[in-house]
Scaffold this motif. Structure first.
Motif, PDB file in Angstrom:
ATOM      1  N   LEU A 135      -1.574  -7.909   2.188  1.00 46.35           N
ATOM      2  CA  LEU A 135      -1.347  -6.693   2.949  1.00 46.35           C
ATOM      3  C   LEU A 135      -1.790  -6.876   4.399  1.00 46.35           C
ATOM      4  O   LEU A 135      -1.095  -6.492   5.335  1.00 46.35           O
ATOM      5  CB  LEU A 135      -2.098  -5.523   2.314  1.00 46.35           C
ATOM      6  N   ASN A 183      14.979   0.537 -12.680  1.00 43.15           N
ATOM      7  CA  ASN A 183      13.554   0.626 -12.394  1.00 43.15           C
ATOM      8  C   ASN A 183      12.734  -0.109 -13.439  1.00 43.15           C
ATOM      9  O   ASN A 183      13.112  -0.195 -14.602  1.00 43.15           O
ATOM     10  CB  ASN A 183      13.113   2.083 -12.374  1.00 43.15           C
ATOM     11  N   GLN A 184      11.609  -0.612 -12.993  1.00 37.02           N
ATOM     12  CA  GLN A 184      10.696  -1.238 -13.941  1.00 37.02           C
ATOM     13  C   GLN A 184      10.214  -0.174 -14.915  1.00 37.02           C
ATOM     14  O   GLN A 184      10.098   0.981 -14.551  1.00 37.02           O
ATOM     15  CB  GLN A 184       9.468  -1.776 -13.200  1.00 37.02           C
ATOM     16  N   ALA A 187       4.134  -4.303   0.414  1.00 36.31           N
ATOM     17  CA  ALA A 187       2.787  -4.816   0.664  1.00 36.31           C
ATOM     18  C   ALA A 187       1.758  -3.703   0.490  1.00 36.31           C
ATOM     19  O   ALA A 187       0.650  -3.941  -0.006  1.00 36.31           O
ATOM     20  CB  ALA A 187       2.691  -5.399   2.075  1.00 36.31           C
ATOM     21  N   LEU A 188       2.133  -2.499   0.842  1.00 34.91           N
ATOM     22  CA  LEU A 188       1.206  -1.374   0.672  1.00 34.91           C
ATOM     23  C   LEU A 188       0.955  -1.079  -0.797  1.00 34.91           C
ATOM     24  O   LEU A 188      -0.100  -0.594  -1.172  1.00 34.91           O
ATOM     25  CB  LEU A 188       1.778  -0.109   1.336  1.00 34.91           C
ATOM     26  N   HIS A 189       1.968  -1.314  -1.620  1.00 35.81           N
ATOM     27  CA  HIS A 189       1.822  -1.064  -3.053  1.00 35.81           C
ATOM     28  C   HIS A 189       1.924  -2.399  -3.753  1.00 35.81           C
ATOM     29  O   HIS A 189       3.025  -2.861  -4.075  1.00 35.81           O
ATOM     30  CB  HIS A 189       2.910  -0.102  -3.531  1.00 35.81           C
ATOM     31  N   ALA A 190       0.760  -2.985  -4.002  1.00 36.02           N
ATOM     32  CA  ALA A 190       0.732  -4.377  -4.432  1.00 36.02           C
ATOM     33  C   ALA A 190       1.538  -4.620  -5.703  1.00 36.02           C
ATOM     34  O   ALA A 190       1.996  -5.732  -5.951  1.00 36.02           O
ATOM     35  CB  ALA A 190      -0.709  -4.816  -4.641  1.00 36.02           C
ATOM     36  N   SER A 191       1.749  -3.571  -6.514  1.00 34.09           N
ATOM     37  CA  SER A 191       2.418  -3.807  -7.796  1.00 34.09           C
ATOM     38  C   SER A 191       3.936  -3.939  -7.642  1.00 34.09           C
ATOM     39  O   SER A 191       4.627  -4.239  -8.603  1.00 34.09           O
ATOM     40  CB  SER A 191       2.102  -2.666  -8.758  1.00 34.09           C
ATOM     41  N   ALA A 193      -1.957   5.155  -6.778  1.00 36.19           N
ATOM     42  CA  ALA A 193      -1.173   4.055  -7.331  1.00 36.19           C
ATOM     43  C   ALA A 193      -0.011   4.573  -8.171  1.00 36.19           C
ATOM     44  O   ALA A 193       0.977   3.877  -8.390  1.00 36.19           O
ATOM     45  CB  ALA A 193      -2.065   3.155  -8.177  1.00 36.19           C
ATOM     46  N   TRP A 245       7.272  -4.051   3.932  1.00 32.51           N
ATOM     47  CA  TRP A 245       5.932  -3.550   4.241  1.00 32.51           C
ATOM     48  C   TRP A 245       5.500  -2.530   3.192  1.00 32.51           C
ATOM     49  O   TRP A 245       4.350  -2.510   2.770  1.00 32.51           O
ATOM     50  CB  TRP A 245       5.898  -2.929   5.641  1.00 32.51           C
ATOM     51  N   GLU A 258      12.761  -5.177   6.437  1.00 31.45           N
ATOM     52  CA  GLU A 258      11.362  -5.303   6.843  1.00 31.45           C
ATOM     53  C   GLU A 258      10.576  -4.050   6.504  1.00 31.45           C
ATOM     54  O   GLU A 258       9.421  -4.109   6.062  1.00 31.45           O
ATOM     55  CB  GLU A 258      11.275  -5.585   8.349  1.00 31.45           C
ATOM     56  N   ARG A 316      -1.405  -1.346 -14.830  1.00 35.89           N
ATOM     57  CA  ARG A 316      -1.069  -2.495 -13.991  1.00 35.89           C
ATOM     58  C   ARG A 316      -1.966  -2.448 -12.758  1.00 35.89           C
ATOM     59  O   ARG A 316      -3.155  -2.223 -12.889  1.00 35.89           O
ATOM     60  CB  ARG A 316       0.424  -2.520 -13.689  1.00 35.89           C
ATOM     61  N   ARG A 317      -1.464  -2.617 -11.565  1.00 34.59           N
ATOM     62  CA  ARG A 317      -2.282  -2.674 -10.356  1.00 34.59           C
ATOM     63  C   ARG A 317      -3.106  -3.938 -10.276  1.00 34.59           C
ATOM     64  O   ARG A 317      -4.295  -3.926 -10.603  1.00 34.59           O
ATOM     65  CB  ARG A 317      -3.235  -1.477 -10.233  1.00 34.59           C
ATOM     66  N   PRO A 318      -2.494  -5.008  -9.883  1.00 32.31           N
ATOM     67  CA  PRO A 318      -3.257  -6.234  -9.698  1.00 32.31           C
ATOM     68  C   PRO A 318      -4.239  -6.059  -8.547  1.00 32.31           C
ATOM     69  O   PRO A 318      -3.961  -5.348  -7.590  1.00 32.31           O
ATOM     70  CB  PRO A 318      -2.186  -7.265  -9.331  1.00 32.31           C
ATOM     71  N   ALA A 340       0.700  -9.023   6.070  1.00 39.15           N
ATOM     72  CA  ALA A 340       1.968  -8.327   6.260  1.00 39.15           C
ATOM     73  C   ALA A 340       1.867  -7.334   7.411  1.00 39.15           C
ATOM     74  O   ALA A 340       2.789  -7.211   8.228  1.00 39.15           O
ATOM     75  CB  ALA A 340       2.364  -7.603   4.974  1.00 39.15           C
ATOM     76  N   LEU A 393      12.706   1.066  -5.983  1.00 40.31           N
ATOM     77  CA  LEU A 393      11.680   0.024  -6.112  1.00 40.31           C
ATOM     78  C   LEU A 393      10.496   0.482  -6.946  1.00 40.31           C
ATOM     79  O   LEU A 393       9.852  -0.308  -7.627  1.00 40.31           O
ATOM     80  CB  LEU A 393      11.130  -0.320  -4.726  1.00 40.31           C
ATOM     81  N   SER A 394      10.232   1.777  -6.867  1.00 43.66           N
ATOM     82  CA  SER A 394       8.934   2.275  -7.291  1.00 43.66           C
ATOM     83  C   SER A 394       8.673   2.147  -8.783  1.00 43.66           C
ATOM     84  O   SER A 394       9.590   2.186  -9.595  1.00 43.66           O
ATOM     85  CB  SER A 394       8.841   3.745  -6.901  1.00 43.66           C
ATOM     86  N   ASP A 404       7.553  -5.494  -6.321  1.00 42.66           N
ATOM     87  CA  ASP A 404       8.054  -6.860  -6.161  1.00 42.66           C
ATOM     88  C   ASP A 404       9.019  -6.935  -4.975  1.00 42.66           C
ATOM     89  O   ASP A 404      10.104  -6.375  -5.020  1.00 42.66           O
ATOM     90  CB  ASP A 404       8.775  -7.251  -7.458  1.00 42.66           C
ATOM     91  N   SER A 459      -1.244   4.887   0.321  1.00 43.26           N
ATOM     92  CA  SER A 459      -1.239   3.620  -0.401  1.00 43.26           C
ATOM     93  C   SER A 459      -2.538   3.475  -1.194  1.00 43.26           C
ATOM     94  O   SER A 459      -3.595   3.909  -0.743  1.00 43.26           O
ATOM     95  CB  SER A 459      -1.095   2.479   0.592  1.00 43.26           C
ATOM     96  N   PRO A 460      -2.477   2.851  -2.366  1.00 40.73           N
ATOM     97  CA  PRO A 460      -3.718   2.657  -3.127  1.00 40.73           C
ATOM     98  C   PRO A 460      -4.650   1.621  -2.494  1.00 40.73           C
ATOM     99  O   PRO A 460      -5.814   1.542  -2.841  1.00 40.73           O
ATOM    100  CB  PRO A 460      -3.225   2.189  -4.495  1.00 40.73           C
ATOM    101  N   GLN A 461      -4.157   0.836  -1.551  1.00 42.98           N
ATOM    102  CA  GLN A 461      -4.986  -0.172  -0.900  1.00 42.98           C
ATOM    103  C   GLN A 461      -5.929   0.482   0.105  1.00 42.98           C
ATOM    104  O   GLN A 461      -5.621   1.544   0.630  1.00 42.98           O
ATOM    105  CB  GLN A 461      -4.090  -1.161  -0.155  1.00 42.98           C
ATOM    106  N   ARG A 512      12.864  -7.465  -5.040  1.00 44.31           N
ATOM    107  CA  ARG A 512      13.872  -6.486  -5.443  1.00 44.31           C
ATOM    108  C   ARG A 512      14.341  -5.599  -4.288  1.00 44.31           C
ATOM    109  O   ARG A 512      15.137  -4.677  -4.482  1.00 44.31           O
ATOM    110  CB  ARG A 512      13.341  -5.651  -6.604  1.00 44.31           C
ATOM    111  N   ARG A 550      13.093   3.391  -1.656  1.00 46.37           N
ATOM    112  CA  ARG A 550      11.812   3.268  -2.338  1.00 46.37           C
ATOM    113  C   ARG A 550      11.875   3.799  -3.756  1.00 46.37           C
ATOM    114  O   ARG A 550      11.154   3.337  -4.644  1.00 46.37           O
ATOM    115  CB  ARG A 550      10.739   4.018  -1.555  1.00 46.37           C
TER     116      ARG A 550
END
Ligand code: HEM
Ligand code: ATP
Ligand code: ATP
Ligand code: MG
Ligand code: MG
Lengths: 237, 59, 212, 252, 237, 212
Positions: free
Chosen positions: A18, A2-3, C104-108, C78, C101, C97, A9-11, A21, C149-150, C110, A101-103, C113, C146
């Motif tokens: 989005l 994990n990162q 894409a919902l969580h822009a941070s 977030a 998606w 897929e 963060r949060r660009p 997508a 990824l998270s 990548d 989602s934060p978006q 991965r 997830r």
């Protein structure tokens, strides 16, 4: 693997990504079953077929009916496909993920409605000339028909999505949605058929188109807000 | 022979557009029904062969 | 860093006139695993949905890093990963897929991965079949990917081990352990015993209802 | 898993063997292809060059040489699809399922061709691309039935399930076809004066109907060719695990 | 506390009980959401409302349209509610339980179709007089309309159920079902409107009614078989 | 009575070109518990659906009490209780109504015992709320109540303990024990360990695919 957890963060980018997508995802979902792609169209064609069969096959009579029937069919085709807009997302939990989602939710909602419109309203607009021939609509009416469909059907999708969002939490909303949405569709129906009838009789139709455009503008501004709010309410219940 | 000249043949007594359009469509449909399965076959055979090779390699 | 992440004060919730919990207060710190325990129907899922912000049918206060959660919804989302009874996997899309998606919902996150994450949950070779042809466990694994990824700090997991085989459960537990070791927090429910995830604090909901 | 019944002839069981079918199709293909080519070419040349123009409709009449064969074929193809589907359902015969599946797209394209040529023919003859005539309508419905079967077939993932489901649907459709025909005929005669009767065939001279017959037979031969091509693909796909298919592929 | 396992039991009774239980269950399911009860009706009423708005409010024109429009609306209302007939049962696993029951599937299927018809076809028949007034159908046509609806709508439910059973295993069959079923509905539509038009013009309508009755008889005999087979096929896939 | 109930010979099944099992043969006798084991996606559910007659996508032979199963479908269904991933509970009906319908489907069951069965699975007080307001575990318990009602000799249970709390699992295991003690047979899958259900024979599907 994990990162590292990083609180800063949060660009701010990623909004357009989005939107794209989600649009791609929803189109893909519909196209994956090839039948799904053609089906709103086929349904449209079939309703059109039922009328000559049910009412009368006389060309003159049909020509008089045509604007109304085409618009009613467009309306029903939109309505029929509306229920599944959020229901599958609700049933499998994607909707929860979307709301968490934060978006901004509106963004995703807009993309979903756009995808829906592309597969119903836009598709219907494109086959309208064929339908016109089958119902003997005079050729002068066809541009008016296509323009009015182009301006009117997005409003149908937007308004329908509000109904879909409100009923998505219910166990069986299939028919209830029509009850909510049909009254709101009536202005679009009236202006839409008005435009076609004006075009057929050679009267100016800008007035009708302007009204349809105004409805669309209003819908584009307000509907996403309403849809977002309705989704949060439906899921929280 | 019911036509006297080639242009007459092409014009089909004023109905040329309709007749030739029909025959073009007929030809297109016939060709489609031949070409589609043939292309499908080559695609299928290639795909099955590839899988067979993969299976033969992996175990 | 053992700063308080989530603080719950005097939470009250009833459903259908049955009080599920009343005056429920607890804190979740960074680096902590909190297990919500209770019999079927004791209100675990209800609590987790309230904490994640999905449900607003409650009374009481919830704070995220000291701020009332209503004020900091965006930031909170977030930092949150929620895994519910419904895994949020679209049956018609492929695992790949689905995860794209989610990225894409969580822009941070990548998208590059995703492959790696799918491999980690044992879905190699299933990346591009539609999810409705997967087995029950594989279906949930898509959603569990997830976790790999998270980058969220708070994980809220509602019965994450349902339908997962034993090796899968062990892997997930190890992952949860790593997450808390890095300072993240996990709130989870499960009816199975947790093994080897280190110290787990449990909150039992069973007698909560009677207190109110 | 075909249950052996004494009263069925031997070739019936042979038909049940995909391998035998694949081979026999391979053998029959060239013959049918040559026949189709000769008949169609000859028919078209005769139709376009030598057949006399109709005294009323002029040269647009030549469209009949495509229109009628495709209309006839579209109908018989549906019959074949439904019967094959029924055999597949009852005797669990895989090959029949494959035949049914292969029939659908051919029949659908034929229905499209009949509709399009009819529409094109209608323009000079009736002055309109489309009228709600009984025959036209029932052809349109036939096309819808085809599309339904094809859509169902492609929507179901599992091959055997898809085959069974489409077989049930095409059987239901088969029961309905005479009903549709009957109802539409009646409906039309009630409402619309018989301006355009398709049924009253003008007594044709031989130089008109001989090429028509050639075209009809040619279309049937062509149908056989296309069907066998598709069937062989289908057999390869469904039998890909069988030893003989592996050998076949490797020998290529 | 379990009963001792007894290999020689299975009473032959219980068929009627199962039919009644299923009928009661399906009606209960629909009535539980009160909205569900009225919805096919409201949909019907709304389609009826759209026509004067979309086409023309003239009484004479509407009267001419009425038989066809009412029948087309009945057809669409049936179709709309058809998709959920087996879908919910499929999604929650009840359908599997049903197919694993030792009782004949056809029995349950018949009860389900009957329940569906009572809430759509029968309901539509009962409100038909109201609709006739709204569309200015001459009073002489009303008995013909009701009789034809009474005989025709059960066939619609039976045939629609075949489509529903065939598409129930699909992820999204909502529109596919119309494609499958509408062509099969056309004879009912034609005979139905024929009966009404005959009634309006004062011609005898027994011929039409006899045909509708024959279709119904055919449907009652064959459709349950097809539905049962289709359900087994769909679930096994 | 340890007469052979179900006999499976040379079962073969593939899905999407992946062989799940090949030449699988086994017998299930009266008084026996057979646990189908395997990782996620190994084909357990597929196997159980084939055995129960729901799926016909297989090759090979299955015999019920010595007769090919195709011939004795009706009798077999009367002796079968199947519990799948989807519990077959209608969300809009109450637990009681759900079970009443189940009794109607199986004419030999006595509707008067529904109340008792619901009590046994701990749903007392929930008899007449619609099932969609139940928690995940309670929802599955409604379906598990069928085990208390049933007089079938063969139980096929696909992960019956999913979402059930520990006390519930213990009760269900005891019930399974009683069933086999009475001469019934049970075929089940679960990713949890069975405790105290006596002798369990296991069949592992994990390496089945590779054999073919
Ligand atoms: C879209 C329009 C049309 C459709 C769908 C259509 C359909 C059909 C069908 C289904 C048949 C029956 C074939 C058979 O079974 O024997 C047929 C035959 C025929 N059609 Fe058309 N038709 C169309 C337009 C026309 C037009 C415009 C004409 C010429 C005026 C025409 C002339 C004929 C003739 C002469 C036959 C042969 C009649 C017979 O052999 O019984 N059709 N058509
Ligand atoms: N409808 C389907 N179409 C195609 N393949 C499928 C389908 N359902 C299952 N499969 C495949 O069959 C395999 C076995 O699935 P099955 O559901 O039997 O697994 P399982 O052993 O029950 O797993 P789990 O423990 O996760 O429940 C999986 O790999 C899956 O991909
Ligand atoms: N939508 C709803 N409407 C009304 N009551 C509900 C609803 N959802 C849940 N409940 C009630 O709330 C209680 C708690 O449900 P919850 O899902 O939180 O339980 P849980 O602890 O997660 O149980 P499980 O272990 O079975 O998942 C249950 O008794 C249930 O009856
Ligand atoms: Mg829960
Ligand atoms: Mg499984």
């Amino acid at each position: 693997m994990n990162q590292p957890l990083n609180p800063q963060r949060r660009p701010a980018i990623g909004m357009g990504a989005l939107f794209a997508a989600t649009l791609k995802r929803d189109l893909k979902l519909s196209l994956r079953r090839k039948s799904e792609l053609v089906n709103p169209l086929i349904f449209f064609l079939m309703v059109i077929t039922l009328f000559p069969l049910g009412v009368s096959p006389e060309p003159g009579f049909l020509a008089e009916l045509a604007p109304g029937v085409i618009w009613v069919a467009a309306l029903l085709a939109t309505l029929l496909s509306m229920d599944s807009l959020f229901r599958t997302d609700f049933d499998d939990g994607s909707l929860e993920q979307l709301l968490l989602s934060p978006q901004p939710v509106m963004l995703v909602v807009c993309a979903k409605v756009l995808a829906h419109w592309m597969l119903t309203g836009l598709a219907l607009t494109l086959v309208a000339p064929l339908i016109s021939v089958m119902l003997f609509l005079p050729a002068e009416g066809v541009p008016g028909l296509m323009l009015s469909l182009l301006l009117g059907t997005p409003t149908l999708s937007l308004v329908g999505a509000i109904g879909a969002a409100l009923t998505v939490g219910l166990k069986r909303g299939g028919v209830l949605i029509s009850l909510l949405v049909l009254p709101l569709y009536i202005p679009v129906l009236i202006f839409g058929t008005g435009a076609v009838q004006a075009a057929v009789t050679g009267l100016p139709l800008d007035g009708y188109l302007a009204l349809l455009g105004a409805l669309l503008a209003l819908g584009t501004v307000l509907a996403p807000l309403a849809i977002g709010a309705a989704l949060r309410i439906s899921v929280s219940g | 022979m019911s036509f006297n000249s080639f242009t007459e043949f092409l014009s089909m007594g004023g109905h040329g557009l309709y007749v030739w359009l029909s025959y073009a469509l007929g030809l297109a449909v016939i060709l489609l029904n031949l070409v589609a399965p043939l292309m499908e076959r080559s695609r299928l055979v290639a795909q099955l062969k590839r899988r067979l090779q993969r299976e033969n390699q992996s175990p | 860093m053992s700063q308080t992440m989530l603080k719950v004060e005097n939470l009250f919730c009833e459903r259908d006139d049955r009080v599920l919990f009343d005056q429920l207060s607890f804190e979740v710190d960074g680096g902590e695993i909190v297990q919500i325990e209770g019999a079927n129907g004791s209100g675990k899922t209800t609590l987790l949905r309230i904490l994640s912000g999905l449900s607003r049918n409650y009374e009481g206060e919830i704070y995220w890093q000291g701020e009332p959660i209503e004020k900091v919804r965006e930031e909170f989302r977030a930092e949150l990963l929620y895994f519910g009874h419904q895994p949020g996997v679209k049956a018609l899309l492929t695992p790949e897929e689905n995860l794209h998606w989610y990225c894409a919902l969580h822009a941070s996150l990548d998208p590059a991965r995703v492959q790696e994450a799918l491999e980690q949950v044992g879905l190699r070779g299933f990346e591009d079949v539609p999810c409705h042809t997967l087995s029950a466990g594989q279906h949930r694994r898509v959603s569990l990917a997830r976790l790999y990824l998270s980058d969220a700090r708070l994980w809220i997991l509602d019965e994450p081990f349902t339908a997962i085989d034993k090796r899968g459960v062990a892997a997930k537990e190890a992952l949860i352990g790593r997450h808390v070791a890095q300072g993240g927090s996990v709130i989870l429910t499960t009816h199975q015993d947790l093994q080897g995830s280190g110290a787990v604090r449990s909150i039992n909901l069973d007698r909560q209802g009677e207190r109110g | 898993m075909v249950e052996k019944k004494k009263w069925l002839p031997r070739w019936f069981y042979q038909l049940a063997s995909p391998r035998w079918c694949y081979q026999i199709c391979g053998k029959l293909l060239p013959g049918f292809a040559v026949a189709a080519l000769i008949l169609l070419l000859g028919g078209i040349v005769w139709a376009l060059l030598f057949a006399p123009a109709d005294y009323q409709q002029g040269n647009s009449f030549r469209i009949i040489y495509l229109h009628v064969p495709s209309a006839i074929l579209a109908q018989s193809c549906y019959m074949m699809m439904a019967v094959a589907g029924a055999i597949g359902l009852i005797w669990k015969m895989k090959v029949a399922d494959m035949v049914a599946k292969s029939c659908a797209p051919i029949g659908a394209t034929m229905a499209v061709l009949a509709l399009l040529t009819g529409a094109i023919w209608g323009k000079p003859t009736w002055g309109s691309w489309w009228v709600w005539d009984a025959r036209l309508t029932s052809m349109l419905i036939l096309l819808f039935l085809y599309l339904g079967v094809m859509a169902l077939n492609s929507a179901i993932e599992s091959e055997s399930t898809a085959a069974q489901a489409s077989a049930v649907l095409s059987l239901v459709g088969l029961v309905n076809i005479p009903i549709i025909k009957y109802s539409v005929d009646w409906w039309n005669t009630l409402h619309q004066p018989a301006t355009f009767t398709l049924t009253e065939r003008p007594a044709m001279p031989a130089e008109m109907w001989v090429p028509l017959l050639m075209m009809v037979v040619g279309f049937y031969c062509f149908f056989a060719v296309s069907l066998m091509l598709r069937l062989r693909n289908e057999i390869l796909r469904r039998e890909r695990r069988a030893g003989w298919v592996r050998d076949l592929l490797l020998s290529k």
